[in-house]
Write a protein that holds these residues in place. Sequence first.
Motif, PDB file in Angstrom:
ATOM      1  N   LEU A 131       0.839  -1.202   0.000  1.00  0.00           N
ATOM      2  CA  LEU A 131       0.000   0.000   0.000  1.00  0.00           C
ATOM      3  C   LEU A 131       0.875   1.253   0.000  1.00  0.00           C
ATOM      4  O   LEU A 131       0.596   2.211  -0.728  1.00  0.00           O
ATOM      5  CB  LEU A 131      -0.952   0.002   1.196  1.00  0.00           C
ATOM      6  N   VAL A 132       1.917   1.254   0.797  1.00  0.00           N
ATOM      7  CA  VAL A 132       2.836   2.393   0.835  1.00  0.00           C
ATOM      8  C   VAL A 132       3.466   2.610  -0.544  1.00  0.00           C
ATOM      9  O   VAL A 132       3.554   3.747  -1.028  1.00  0.00           O
ATOM     10  CB  VAL A 132       3.914   2.183   1.925  1.00  0.00           C
ATOM     11  N   GLU A 133       3.867   1.543  -1.199  1.00  0.00           N
ATOM     12  CA  GLU A 133       4.455   1.649  -2.541  1.00  0.00           C
ATOM     13  C   GLU A 133       3.416   2.138  -3.554  1.00  0.00           C
ATOM     14  O   GLU A 133       3.722   2.953  -4.426  1.00  0.00           O
ATOM     15  CB  GLU A 133       5.035   0.303  -2.982  1.00  0.00           C
ATOM     16  N   ALA A 134       2.203   1.622  -3.454  1.00  0.00           N
ATOM     17  CA  ALA A 134       1.139   2.041  -4.379  1.00  0.00           C
ATOM     18  C   ALA A 134       0.825   3.518  -4.196  1.00  0.00           C
ATOM     19  O   ALA A 134       0.559   4.224  -5.173  1.00  0.00           O
ATOM     20  CB  ALA A 134      -0.106   1.192  -4.165  1.00  0.00           C
ATOM     21  N   ARG A 135       0.838   4.005  -2.960  1.00  0.00           N
ATOM     22  CA  ARG A 135       0.621   5.432  -2.693  1.00  0.00           C
ATOM     23  C   ARG A 135       1.670   6.271  -3.414  1.00  0.00           C
ATOM     24  O   ARG A 135       1.346   7.271  -4.060  1.00  0.00           O
ATOM     25  CB  ARG A 135       0.721   5.723  -1.195  1.00  0.00           C
ATOM     26  N   LYS A 136       2.935   5.872  -3.274  1.00  0.00           N
ATOM     27  CA  LYS A 136       4.021   6.624  -3.910  1.00  0.00           C
ATOM     28  C   LYS A 136       3.857   6.647  -5.423  1.00  0.00           C
ATOM     29  O   LYS A 136       3.999   7.686  -6.062  1.00  0.00           O
ATOM     30  CB  LYS A 136       5.372   6.002  -3.545  1.00  0.00           C
ATOM     31  N   LYS A 137       3.547   5.487  -5.998  1.00  0.00           N
ATOM     32  CA  LYS A 137       3.380   5.408  -7.447  1.00  0.00           C
ATOM     33  C   LYS A 137       2.208   6.272  -7.915  1.00  0.00           C
ATOM     34  O   LYS A 137       2.296   6.941  -8.942  1.00  0.00           O
ATOM     35  CB  LYS A 137       3.167   3.963  -7.875  1.00  0.00           C
ATOM     36  N   LEU A 138       1.112   6.232  -7.165  1.00  0.00           N
ATOM     37  CA  LEU A 138      -0.060   7.036  -7.533  1.00  0.00           C
ATOM     38  C   LEU A 138       0.281   8.515  -7.509  1.00  0.00           C
ATOM     39  O   LEU A 138      -0.040   9.248  -8.445  1.00  0.00           O
ATOM     40  CB  LEU A 138      -1.237   6.744  -6.603  1.00  0.00           C
ATOM     41  N   ARG A 139       0.931   8.962  -6.467  1.00  0.00           N
ATOM     42  CA  ARG A 139       1.292  10.382  -6.376  1.00  0.00           C
ATOM     43  C   ARG A 139       2.247  10.787  -7.498  1.00  0.00           C
ATOM     44  O   ARG A 139       2.153  11.895  -8.020  1.00  0.00           O
ATOM     45  CB  ARG A 139       1.877  10.700  -5.015  1.00  0.00           C
ATOM     46  N   GLN A 140       3.150   9.892  -7.879  1.00  0.00           N
ATOM     47  CA  GLN A 140       4.058  10.195  -8.988  1.00  0.00           C
ATOM     48  C   GLN A 140       3.298  10.291 -10.306  1.00  0.00           C
ATOM     49  O   GLN A 140       3.523  11.206 -11.089  1.00  0.00           O
ATOM     50  CB  GLN A 140       5.143   9.128  -9.101  1.00  0.00           C
ATOM     51  N   LEU A 141       2.409   9.342 -10.549  1.00  0.00           N
ATOM     52  CA  LEU A 141       1.641   9.356 -11.794  1.00  0.00           C
ATOM     53  C   LEU A 141       0.707  10.547 -11.877  1.00  0.00           C
ATOM     54  O   LEU A 141       0.611  11.211 -12.903  1.00  0.00           O
ATOM     55  CB  LEU A 141       0.813   8.075 -11.922  1.00  0.00           C
ATOM     56  N   VAL A 142       0.011  10.810 -10.799  1.00  0.00           N
ATOM     57  CA  VAL A 142      -1.015  11.854 -10.792  1.00  0.00           C
ATOM     58  C   VAL A 142      -0.402  13.241 -10.681  1.00  0.00           C
ATOM     59  O   VAL A 142      -0.964  14.208 -11.171  1.00  0.00           O
ATOM     60  CB  VAL A 142      -2.025  11.603  -9.646  1.00  0.00           C
ATOM     61  N   GLY A 143       0.785  13.324 -10.062  1.00  0.00           N
ATOM     62  CA  GLY A 143       1.401  14.621  -9.809  1.00  0.00           C
ATOM     63  C   GLY A 143       1.523  15.517 -11.024  1.00  0.00           C
ATOM     64  O   GLY A 143       1.271  16.713 -10.942  1.00  0.00           O
ATOM     65  N   GLY A 144       1.897  14.975 -12.157  1.00  0.00           N
ATOM     66  CA  GLY A 144       2.051  15.789 -13.351  1.00  0.00           C
ATOM     67  C   GLY A 144       0.770  16.016 -14.126  1.00  0.00           C
ATOM     68  O   GLY A 144       0.733  16.833 -15.023  1.00  0.00           O
TER      69      GLY A 144
END
Length: 185
Positions: A131-144
């Motif tokens: 879940l922690v890894e998925a959070r990071k990936k989501l924020r990276q994808l959505v951030g831009g």
Amino acid sequence: VHALPQIRPSRVTPRYIVDSEGRYVQTYCITRLGGTLVPGFLAELYQLAYSIMVDIDPIDIYEAKKMVRSYARSVGSRLLLRQTEGRSLDPEEQAEFQRASGAAQLIGAGKERLFRTRIRIVLRVNGYKELVEARKKLRQLVGGMVGQVDSPAHLQEALLTGVGPKYATGRWFFITTSGALSLFP
């Protein structure tokens, strides 16, 4: 929604839910869209998200005209006030004023419609570390792609189900026809 099995919470914590199968679930909502959306940007999230829920409600054309004109005047007034006080103008507010003015003209001319929209992204993984890894990936994808995404504490169950007080079920925002088209591939 009908093709995915419904998630049944067995334990609800402030930041995530553990479902009946022992999987960790966290729901995010998009709270602000960015200035330039990549067409079909939600398709980028399919690889990571368990589900993406998009609610779209059309606004009556006459009500939409009033709302958009009022909003454009409000943003313009804020810019004018800042300028007369001698403060520097915020580039984000200037861009927002240009978008609001353009939307007001297009909606007033009948070339665009206005919709009330809510987007929720559900992550579902096997363990807490995932879940922690998925959070990071989501924020990276959505951030831009979007202005802001959030997963408020203590509101996870209401965000997931969409049932509860308005403040707890995800942020609604307004989007025009062309903006709504950019949501889907």
